[in-house]
Design a protein around this motif. Structure first.
Motif, short mmCIF file in Angstrom:
data_model
loop_
_atom_site.label_atom_id
_atom_site.label_comp_id
_atom_site.label_asym_id
_atom_site.label_seq_id
_atom_site.Cartn_x
_atom_site.Cartn_y
_atom_site.Cartn_z
N GLU A 158 -6.39 -2.06 2.33
CA GLU A 158 -5.17 -1.68 2.56
C GLU A 158 -5.00 -0.79 3.75
OE1 GLU A 158 -1.39 0.30 0.28
OE2 GLU A 158 -3.22 -0.07 -0.98
N VAL A 159 -4.20 -1.47 4.64
CA VAL A 159 -4.28 -0.77 6.19
C VAL A 159 -2.78 -0.06 6.40
CG1 VAL A 159 -5.59 -2.62 7.10
CG2 VAL A 159 -3.13 -2.94 7.23
N LEU A 160 -1.90 0.05 5.66
CA LEU A 160 -0.85 0.79 5.68
C LEU A 160 -0.44 1.35 4.36
CD1 LEU A 160 1.68 -1.23 7.93
CD2 LEU A 160 0.38 0.65 8.67
N HIS A 161 0.04 2.63 4.10
CA HIS A 161 0.43 3.26 2.77
C HIS A 161 1.77 3.73 2.80
CE1 HIS A 161 -4.18 2.85 1.92
NE2 HIS A 161 -4.30 3.27 3.11
N ASP A 162 2.62 3.19 2.11
CA ASP A 162 3.91 3.98 1.78
C ASP A 162 4.48 4.50 3.20
OD1 ASP A 162 3.88 3.43 -0.90
OD2 ASP A 162 2.22 5.26 -1.17
N VAL A 163 4.65 3.62 4.33
CA VAL A 163 4.91 4.28 5.36
C VAL A 163 6.77 4.12 5.62
CG1 VAL A 163 5.10 3.43 7.99
CG2 VAL A 163 3.02 3.42 6.83
N ARG A 164 7.11 5.19 5.95
CA ARG A 164 8.73 5.43 6.17
C ARG A 164 9.07 5.90 7.75
NH1 ARG A 164 11.68 5.85 1.60
NH2 ARG A 164 13.35 7.32 2.45
N MET A 165 9.71 5.09 8.32
CA MET A 165 9.95 5.49 9.58
C MET A 165 11.30 4.90 9.83
SD MET A 165 7.80 4.26 12.93
CE MET A 165 8.70 2.86 13.01
N THR A 166 12.14 5.31 11.16
CA THR A 166 13.35 4.71 11.53
C THR A 166 13.19 4.72 13.26
OG1 THR A 166 14.72 6.64 11.79
CG2 THR A 166 14.65 5.28 9.61
N THR B 169 -0.66 -2.91 13.46
CA THR B 169 -0.23 -3.76 12.21
C THR B 169 1.22 -3.44 11.84
OG1 THR B 169 -2.49 -3.58 11.11
CG2 THR B 169 -0.56 -3.81 9.67
N LEU B 170 1.53 -2.22 12.01
CA LEU B 170 3.00 -1.77 12.02
C LEU B 170 3.87 -2.56 12.93
CD1 LEU B 170 5.16 -0.34 10.28
CD2 LEU B 170 4.64 1.80 11.82
N CYS B 171 3.40 -2.51 14.15
CA CYS B 171 4.21 -3.20 15.26
C CYS B 171 4.40 -4.59 15.01
CB CYS B 171 3.48 -2.99 16.57
SG CYS B 171 3.59 -1.56 17.29
N HIS B 172 3.41 -5.32 14.22
CA HIS B 172 3.31 -6.77 14.30
C HIS B 172 4.47 -7.32 13.15
CE1 HIS B 172 -0.88 -7.44 16.02
NE2 HIS B 172 0.14 -7.16 16.97
N LEU B 173 4.29 -6.07 11.94
CA LEU B 173 5.27 -6.30 10.81
C LEU B 173 6.80 -6.16 11.26
CD1 LEU B 173 3.17 -4.62 8.07
CD2 LEU B 173 3.44 -7.23 8.46
N VAL B 174 6.94 -4.93 11.96
CA VAL B 174 8.27 -4.93 12.62
C VAL B 174 9.02 -6.08 13.39
CG1 VAL B 174 9.57 -3.67 13.99
CG2 VAL B 174 8.18 -2.27 12.43
N ALA B 175 7.90 -6.70 14.05
CA ALA B 175 8.30 -7.84 15.02
C ALA B 175 8.22 -8.92 14.06
CB ALA B 175 7.08 -7.91 16.10
N GLY B 176 7.91 -9.01 12.86
CA GLY B 176 8.24 -10.34 11.92
C GLY B 176 6.99 -11.38 12.02
N LEU B 177 5.85 -10.75 12.46
CA LEU B 177 4.66 -11.49 12.30
C LEU B 177 3.80 -11.43 11.00
CD1 LEU B 177 3.46 -10.85 15.98
CD2 LEU B 177 4.81 -12.77 15.16
N GLY B 178 4.54 -11.51 9.92
CA GLY B 178 3.89 -11.37 8.70
C GLY B 178 5.04 -10.57 7.86
N ARG B 179 4.73 -10.42 6.55
CA ARG B 179 5.35 -9.68 5.68
C ARG B 179 4.64 -8.54 5.24
NH1 ARG B 179 9.20 -14.26 2.45
NH2 ARG B 179 10.10 -14.98 4.57
N PRO B 180 5.23 -7.36 4.87
CA PRO B 180 4.45 -6.28 4.31
C PRO B 180 4.00 -6.65 2.70
CG PRO B 180 6.62 -5.42 4.53
CD PRO B 180 6.78 -6.88 5.20
N SER B 181 2.89 -6.21 2.28
CA SER B 181 2.61 -6.44 0.85
C SER B 181 3.54 -5.66 0.00
CB SER B 181 1.20 -5.81 0.61
OG SER B 181 0.20 -6.39 1.57
N SER B 182 4.15 -4.60 0.42
CA SER B 182 5.34 -4.04 -0.39
C SER B 182 5.98 -3.25 0.37
CB SER B 182 4.66 -3.19 -1.65
OG SER B 182 3.79 -2.24 -0.98
N GLY B 183 7.26 -3.07 0.11
CA GLY B 183 8.38 -2.14 0.89
C GLY B 183 8.91 -3.11 1.72
#
Length: 227
Positions: free
Chosen positions: A35-43, A62-76
């Motif tokens: 697990e590389v991200l844990h319950d991240v909240r940010m705007t 990892t967070l940058c790539h997910l925001v950019a749409g290069l994958g989907r988060p496992s949850s959230g």
């Protein structure tokens, strides 16, 4: 930027939020998931310059790539301009500069920088090349310029269509002092034109230029610092 008091991370930007990260966790692997991200909240708000800081392995990229749409988060959930991140790419909505700019070797510096504008039939912004100090290199192939110059070509490509959001991963990682100033001037100009910036960085000069600094540790947002 002088560090203010730590703020509680959250998603209170309301209608001004163009990036919303809500309770995002992410893991890699199936047999032994990490697990590389844990319950991240940010705007990130409209026109805002948000810097992500933390040690290597803290989850910034990892967070940058997910925001950019290069994958989907496992949850959230991650939303960009009110829509789920990912799907059909639209550079006018969100542009990405990864750590390796992934330029097209068959194209020149200018062709790479304005790839998105030409695909969208928009005029080239030659001033962007001047601002980044790569105007004299416009006709060269990207294999004939330095790594730092290639990075600045990637920055130009990310910002050329004036996207709603630009996600940049270590945009000054290969720049000397003078060119860090060029990059920061370019980011400020992009912000003044309406682009929200999410920038992962270790560079204190980038942190000083940001409107808000989000600090990450072990895949979690631990605090936020404001000017």
């Amino acid at each position: 930027m002088s560090a203010g008091p730590a703020a509680v991370p959250g998603t209170d930007a309301g209608a001004d939020a163009v990036v919303e990260v809500v309770d995002v966790s992410h893991r890699y692997g199936r047999l032994r998931p990490v697990e590389v991200l844990h319950d991240v909240r940010m705007t990130v708000r409209r026109n805002e310059f948000v810097a992500l800081v933390g040690r290597s392995g803290s989850g910034k990229s990892t967070l940058c790539h997910l925001v950019a749409g290069l994958g989907r988060p496992s949850s959230g959930q991650i939303r960009v301009a009110g829509e789920p991140a990912g799907g059909r790419p639209d550079w006018a909505r969100l542009a990405l500069l990864p750590q390796r700019p992934a330029l097209v070797p068959e194209l020149s510096v200018a062709q790479n920088a304005f790839l998105a504008t030409r695909l969208r039939d928009r005029p080239d912004d030659e001033d962007l090349l001047v601002l980044l100090g790569i105007d004299a290199l416009a006709g060269r192939s990207t294999g004939q310029v330095s790594l730092g110059e290639q990075q600045r070509v990637g920055i130009a490509r990310a910002l050329a269509v004036r996207p709603l959001v630009a996600v940049l991963d270590e945009p000054t990682g290969h720049q000397d002092d003078d060119n860090v100033d060029r990059v920061l001037d370019t980011l400020r100009q992009a912000g003044s034109r309406g682009t929200a910036l999410l920038v992962a960085t270790h560079d204190p000069r980038v942190l000083a230029a940001a409107d808000r600094v989000v600090r990450m540790r072990d895949g979690r947002v631990v605090d936020e610092l404001r000017p």
